[in-house]
Design a protein around this motif. Structure first.
Motif, PDB file in Angstrom:
ATOM      1  N   CYS A   1       0.849  -1.196   0.000  1.00  0.00           N
ATOM      2  CA  CYS A   1       0.000   0.000   0.000  1.00  0.00           C
ATOM      3  C   CYS A   1       0.881   1.240   0.000  1.00  0.00           C
TER       4      CYS A   1
ATOM      5  N   TYR B   1      -3.561   5.459   0.693  1.00  0.00           N
ATOM      6  CA  TYR B   1      -4.948   5.059   0.939  1.00  0.00           C
ATOM      7  C   TYR B   1      -5.621   6.221   1.642  1.00  0.00           C
TER       8      TYR B   1
ATOM      9  N   GLU C   1      -6.544   5.052  -3.844  1.00  0.00           N
ATOM     10  CA  GLU C   1      -5.616   4.027  -3.381  1.00  0.00           C
ATOM     11  C   GLU C   1      -4.499   3.860  -4.406  1.00  0.00           C
TER      12      GLU C   1
END
Length: 99
Positions: free
Chosen positions: A35, A38, A54
């Motif tokens: 990630c 986000y 995202e």
């Protein structure tokens, strides 16, 4: 890299519940492997519309995120708090160094 943009219209009177759920989801998701970003935000022209952005290292990282308990719990919770089905777009891009 995979970029995901989501847009959802919140049911009247449910904005606070969606914001609380989104905050918890964002905190839990930012530690997911792969990630890079986000975030949730309100649309400036329509604060009852929530936008999510995202950025994932690759599709495998996104798929892993989608299988996590915090993701399935979030989706189950907000389904009744939004109108209709959220719009989601997925964009495959070249890798980017975000440092």
């Amino acid at each position: 890299m995979v970029i995901v943009v989501g847009v959802a219209r919140v049911r009247p009177g449910c904005l606070g519940d969606v914001e609380d759920a989104a905050r918890r989801m964002a905190v839990a998701t930012r530690s997911d492997p792969g990630c890079h970003l986000y975030r949730f935000a309100a649309d400036l022209e329509d604060p009852e519309t929530i936008v999510s952005v995202e950025m994932w290292a690759d599709r495998a990282a996104l798929d892993s995120h989608l299988a996590h308990a915090h993701t399935t719990e979030f989706l189950a919770q907000v389904t009744s708090l939004v109108e209709g089905t959220p719009e989601m777009t997925f964009h495959d891009t070249l890798p980017v160094d975000l440092r």
